[in-house]
Design a protein around this motif. Structure first.
Motif, PDB file in Angstrom:
ATOM      1  N   VAL A  85       0.634  -1.214  -0.001  1.00  0.00           N
ATOM      2  CA  VAL A  85      -0.106  -0.059   0.018  1.00  0.00           C
ATOM      3  C   VAL A  85       0.793   1.183   0.073  1.00  0.00           C
ATOM      4  O   VAL A  85       0.624   2.210  -0.759  1.00  0.00           O
ATOM      5  N   CYS A  86       1.984   1.185   0.922  1.00  0.00           N
ATOM      6  CA  CYS A  86       2.818   2.512   1.170  1.00  0.00           C
ATOM      7  C   CYS A  86       3.546   2.608  -0.411  1.00  0.00           C
ATOM      8  O   CYS A  86       3.822   3.884  -0.716  1.00  0.00           O
ATOM      9  N   PHE A 101       9.964  15.539   0.314  1.00  0.00           N
ATOM     10  CA  PHE A 101       9.927  15.441   2.005  1.00  0.00           C
ATOM     11  C   PHE A 101       8.293  15.127   2.365  1.00  0.00           C
ATOM     12  O   PHE A 101       8.128  14.343   3.145  1.00  0.00           O
ATOM     13  N   ILE A 102       7.452  15.919   1.537  1.00  0.00           N
ATOM     14  CA  ILE A 102       5.906  15.636   1.716  1.00  0.00           C
ATOM     15  C   ILE A 102       5.854  14.132   1.408  1.00  0.00           C
ATOM     16  O   ILE A 102       4.892  13.417   2.073  1.00  0.00           O
ATOM     17  N   VAL A 103       6.155  13.698   0.359  1.00  0.00           N
ATOM     18  CA  VAL A 103       5.698  12.236  -0.131  1.00  0.00           C
ATOM     19  C   VAL A 103       6.499  11.342   0.977  1.00  0.00           C
ATOM     20  O   VAL A 103       5.607  10.463   1.487  1.00  0.00           O
ATOM     21  N   PHE A 104       7.616  11.527   1.768  1.00  0.00           N
ATOM     22  CA  PHE A 104       8.178  10.783   2.353  1.00  0.00           C
ATOM     23  C   PHE A 104       7.216  10.669   3.762  1.00  0.00           C
ATOM     24  O   PHE A 104       6.844   9.821   4.208  1.00  0.00           O
ATOM     25  N   VAL A 105       6.730  11.791   4.407  1.00  0.00           N
ATOM     26  CA  VAL A 105       6.042  11.953   5.343  1.00  0.00           C
ATOM     27  C   VAL A 105       4.554  11.306   5.348  1.00  0.00           C
ATOM     28  O   VAL A 105       4.071  10.579   6.298  1.00  0.00           O
ATOM     29  N   LEU A 106       3.974  11.670   4.012  1.00  0.00           N
ATOM     30  CA  LEU A 106       2.615  11.168   3.968  1.00  0.00           C
ATOM     31  C   LEU A 106       2.575   9.524   3.835  1.00  0.00           C
ATOM     32  O   LEU A 106       1.874   8.851   4.230  1.00  0.00           O
ATOM     33  N   THR A 107       3.679   9.100   3.340  1.00  0.00           N
ATOM     34  CA  THR A 107       3.770   7.512   3.029  1.00  0.00           C
ATOM     35  C   THR A 107       4.076   6.883   4.450  1.00  0.00           C
ATOM     36  O   THR A 107       3.411   5.957   4.712  1.00  0.00           O
ATOM     37  N   LEU A 108       4.895   7.614   5.348  1.00  0.00           N
ATOM     38  CA  LEU A 108       5.173   7.045   6.667  1.00  0.00           C
ATOM     39  C   LEU A 108       3.971   6.926   7.541  1.00  0.00           C
ATOM     40  O   LEU A 108       3.899   6.245   8.316  1.00  0.00           O
ATOM     41  N   VAL A 109       2.997   8.201   7.258  1.00  0.00           N
ATOM     42  CA  VAL A 109       1.864   8.185   7.981  1.00  0.00           C
ATOM     43  C   VAL A 109       0.774   7.172   7.580  1.00  0.00           C
ATOM     44  O   VAL A 109       0.283   6.518   8.546  1.00  0.00           O
ATOM     45  N   ALA A 110       0.982   6.793   6.360  1.00  0.00           N
ATOM     46  CA  ALA A 110      -0.042   5.971   5.868  1.00  0.00           C
ATOM     47  C   ALA A 110       0.029   4.449   6.430  1.00  0.00           C
ATOM     48  O   ALA A 110      -0.652   3.834   6.855  1.00  0.00           O
ATOM     49  N   GLY A 111       1.619   4.213   6.558  1.00  0.00           N
ATOM     50  CA  GLY A 111       2.106   2.952   7.053  1.00  0.00           C
ATOM     51  C   GLY A 111       1.736   2.845   8.639  1.00  0.00           C
ATOM     52  O   GLY A 111       1.276   1.689   9.098  1.00  0.00           O
ATOM     53  N   THR A 112       2.186   4.053   9.167  1.00  0.00           N
ATOM     54  CA  THR A 112       1.834   3.863  10.601  1.00  0.00           C
ATOM     55  C   THR A 112       0.226   3.888  11.017  1.00  0.00           C
ATOM     56  O   THR A 112       0.010   3.152  11.995  1.00  0.00           O
ATOM     57  N   LEU A 234       8.469   2.677   5.884  1.00  0.00           N
ATOM     58  CA  LEU A 234       9.886   3.134   5.540  1.00  0.00           C
ATOM     59  C   LEU A 234      10.614   2.109   4.699  1.00  0.00           C
ATOM     60  O   LEU A 234      11.284   2.680   3.536  1.00  0.00           O
ATOM     61  N   THR A 235      10.434   0.793   4.788  1.00  0.00           N
ATOM     62  CA  THR A 235      11.003  -0.205   3.514  1.00  0.00           C
ATOM     63  C   THR A 235      10.253   0.040   2.449  1.00  0.00           C
ATOM     64  O   THR A 235      10.984  -0.330   1.397  1.00  0.00           O
ATOM     65  N   ALA A 236       9.294   0.507   2.440  1.00  0.00           N
ATOM     66  CA  ALA A 236       8.392   0.596   0.981  1.00  0.00           C
ATOM     67  C   ALA A 236       8.845   1.777   0.384  1.00  0.00           C
ATOM     68  O   ALA A 236       8.819   1.926  -0.935  1.00  0.00           O
ATOM     69  N   LEU A 237       9.509   2.965   0.900  1.00  0.00           N
ATOM     70  CA  LEU A 237      10.047   4.117   0.328  1.00  0.00           C
ATOM     71  C   LEU A 237      11.430   3.726  -0.413  1.00  0.00           C
ATOM     72  O   LEU A 237      11.750   3.992  -1.467  1.00  0.00           O
ATOM     73  N   ILE A 238      12.063   2.574   0.365  1.00  0.00           N
ATOM     74  CA  ILE A 238      13.245   2.129  -0.224  1.00  0.00           C
ATOM     75  C   ILE A 238      12.942   1.335  -1.583  1.00  0.00           C
ATOM     76  O   ILE A 238      13.677   1.579  -2.357  1.00  0.00           O
ATOM     77  N   PHE A 239      12.049   0.516  -1.195  1.00  0.00           N
ATOM     78  CA  PHE A 239      11.914  -0.537  -2.315  1.00  0.00           C
ATOM     79  C   PHE A 239      11.381   0.344  -3.457  1.00  0.00           C
ATOM     80  O   PHE A 239      11.923   0.073  -4.648  1.00  0.00           O
ATOM     81  N   VAL A 240      10.601   1.535  -3.313  1.00  0.00           N
ATOM     82  CA  VAL A 240      10.109   2.466  -4.575  1.00  0.00           C
ATOM     83  C   VAL A 240      11.346   3.025  -5.182  1.00  0.00           C
ATOM     84  O   VAL A 240      11.424   3.097  -6.367  1.00  0.00           O
ATOM     85  N   SER A 241      12.196   3.642  -4.276  1.00  0.00           N
ATOM     86  CA  SER A 241      13.485   4.143  -4.844  1.00  0.00           C
ATOM     87  C   SER A 241      14.347   3.454  -5.406  1.00  0.00           C
ATOM     88  O   SER A 241      14.776   3.766  -6.647  1.00  0.00           O
ATOM     89  N   ARG A 242      14.619   1.877  -5.015  1.00  0.00           N
ATOM     90  CA  ARG A 242      15.244   1.268  -5.594  1.00  0.00           C
ATOM     91  C   ARG A 242      14.837   0.753  -7.029  1.00  0.00           C
ATOM     92  O   ARG A 242      15.420   0.505  -8.061  1.00  0.00           O
ATOM     93  N   LEU A 243      13.204   0.393  -6.986  1.00  0.00           N
ATOM     94  CA  LEU A 243      12.876  -0.149  -8.272  1.00  0.00           C
ATOM     95  C   LEU A 243      12.319   0.796  -9.486  1.00  0.00           C
ATOM     96  O   LEU A 243      11.886   0.589 -10.361  1.00  0.00           O
ATOM     97  N   THR A 244      12.176   2.020  -8.626  1.00  0.00           N
ATOM     98  CA  THR A 244      11.513   3.283  -9.494  1.00  0.00           C
ATOM     99  C   THR A 244       9.969   2.869 -10.080  1.00  0.00           C
ATOM    100  O   THR A 244       9.853   3.587 -11.098  1.00  0.00           O
ATOM    101  N   VAL A 245       9.451   2.202  -9.315  1.00  0.00           N
ATOM    102  CA  VAL A 245       8.066   1.976  -9.395  1.00  0.00           C
ATOM    103  C   VAL A 245       7.265   1.779  -8.252  1.00  0.00           C
ATOM    104  O   VAL A 245       7.845   1.146  -7.291  1.00  0.00           O
ATOM    105  N   GLY A 246       6.098   2.001  -8.267  1.00  0.00           N
ATOM    106  CA  GLY A 246       5.180   1.659  -6.989  1.00  0.00           C
ATOM    107  C   GLY A 246       4.485   0.260  -7.388  1.00  0.00           C
ATOM    108  O   GLY A 246       3.549   0.385  -8.212  1.00  0.00           O
ATOM    109  N   GLU A 247       5.048  -0.827  -7.261  1.00  0.00           N
ATOM    110  CA  GLU A 247       4.433  -1.918  -7.401  1.00  0.00           C
ATOM    111  C   GLU A 247       3.247  -2.597  -6.356  1.00  0.00           C
ATOM    112  O   GLU A 247       3.684  -2.596  -5.047  1.00  0.00           O
ATOM    113  N   PRO A 248       1.995  -2.555  -6.734  1.00  0.00           N
ATOM    114  CA  PRO A 248       1.049  -3.241  -5.794  1.00  0.00           C
ATOM    115  C   PRO A 248       1.232  -4.510  -5.137  1.00  0.00           C
ATOM    116  O   PRO A 248       0.667  -4.875  -4.227  1.00  0.00           O
TER     117      PRO A 248
END
Length: 327
Positions: A85-86, A101-112, A234-248
């Motif tokens: 989801v994140c 920065f906003i992307v990071f914060v909102l993604t972390l909020v979603a997972g939390t 947080l792991t999701a952000l690293i995944f997206v950054s490494r793969l450069t796609v948001g994979e469901p």
């Protein structure tokens, strides 16, 4: 009253601080590295070792959150779905041209928030952790697929702005490794040296005794699922950054990896025993083992059998050790 320690609290703390088991795990890790180097000279290739470190970091961050949950005698089967989801959320937010920065914060909020829902269900709704997080796992995966319309979401022109977290290096080490080191250091400090850490061990050792000693058992139980959700995002952000796609489908099966890592590292599924030091070594052991199997051409399906067998063997060994210590 919260500062009062029961005998279960003290035994849990001693279990968490005990190092001989971790020392034994280090020797297992060294032995695996020797075997890997013998089976495939490619194992010692710097590029391969860097990839192993990245794997340790990615699975290790989620496993730290899982360790907190298991220490309270809980389980979190939803971390993979929260990650998915994140990952989709981050890609969608980037598509809106929001600041990173906003992307990071909102993604972390979603997972939390997803972790908090788990915590509310388990701690206040008294839903068994297995059922609550299983439901969240199914709902989360469905939500990720719905948001992404079943398709990976490309980062588009913002790819370069986001790649540093997953692909960058700092002082000779991948950035995810530095993130894992920071998270692990904080977690070790919290579990070993803070009242909250002692309360986690107390709740896992004997929740009723912890309640009678003045510990807010519901809050502690709720909080560990929040921690787990935050670290999954947080792991999701690293995944997206490494793969450069948001994979469901990102994170599928990572709950198995996290549980295996925690159990291999000596965290008891019965609660109150274990710690992050063992989890770090467990993550390294599982990453090296997976790398060995990849290098020698073991089927991914067979690898799942091996990982499942490791969990069963680790739990059986723990139960045997407990029975032996009582005799």
């Amino acid at each position: 009253m919260a500062s009062i320690e029961t005998s279960d609290t003290k035994s849990g703390r001693r279990a968490g601080l005990r190092l001989p088991k971790a020392a034994g795990l280090v020797w297992v890790l060294v032995g695996l590295c020797v075997v890997a180097a013998f089976l495939s000279p490619a194992f010692l290739n710097p590029i391969n070792l860097t990839n192993v470190l990245r794997q340790v970091a990615l699975f290790g961050i989620v496993s730290v959150g899982m360790t907190f949950v298991i220490l309270t005698k809980g389980i979190d089967l939803s971390v993979g779905s929260i990650l998915g989801v994140c990952a989709v959320t981050a890609a969608l937010l980037i598509g809106l041209d929001l600041p990173i920065f906003i992307v990071f914060v909102l993604t972390l909020v979603a997972g939390t928030l997803m972790g908090a829902i788990n915590g509310i269900g388990v701690a206040f709704g008294r839903v068994p952790a297995f059922i609550m997080t299983l439901g969240m796992m199914v709902m989360g995966r469905g939500l990720a697929l719905t948001l992404a319309n079943g398709q990976p979401i490309s980062l588009g022109s913002r790819t370069k702005d986001f790649m540093w977290l997953g692909r960058g290096d700092f002082a000779g080490l991948p950035v995810p490794v530095w993130v894992f080191i920071a998270i692990s250091a904080i977690a070790i400090y919290v579990l070993r040296y803070t009242p909250y850490g002692r309360q986690i061990y107390a709740v896992g050792s004997n929740a009723e005794a912890a309640r009678l000693s003045g510990i807010n058992v519901r809050f502690v139980t709720f909080s560990v699922y929040v921690v787990s959700g935050f670290l999954a995002s947080l792991t999701a952000l690293i995944f997206v950054s490494r793969l450069t796609v948001g994979e469901p489908t990102a994170g599928e099966g990572i709950e198995l990896e996290a549980i295996a890592i925690a159990v291999i590292g000596g965290t008891s599924l019965f609660g109150g025993e274990g710690g992050v030091v063992g989890t770090i070594i467990g993550a390294a052991i599982l990453a090296v083992l997976a790398n060995i199997m990849n290098l020698v051409g073991v089927s991914p399906f067979t690898q799942q059998i091996v990982k499942g067998a490791i969990i069963v063997i680790a739990v059986l060994y723990e139960m045997w050790s407990k029975r032996r210590s009582k005799t």
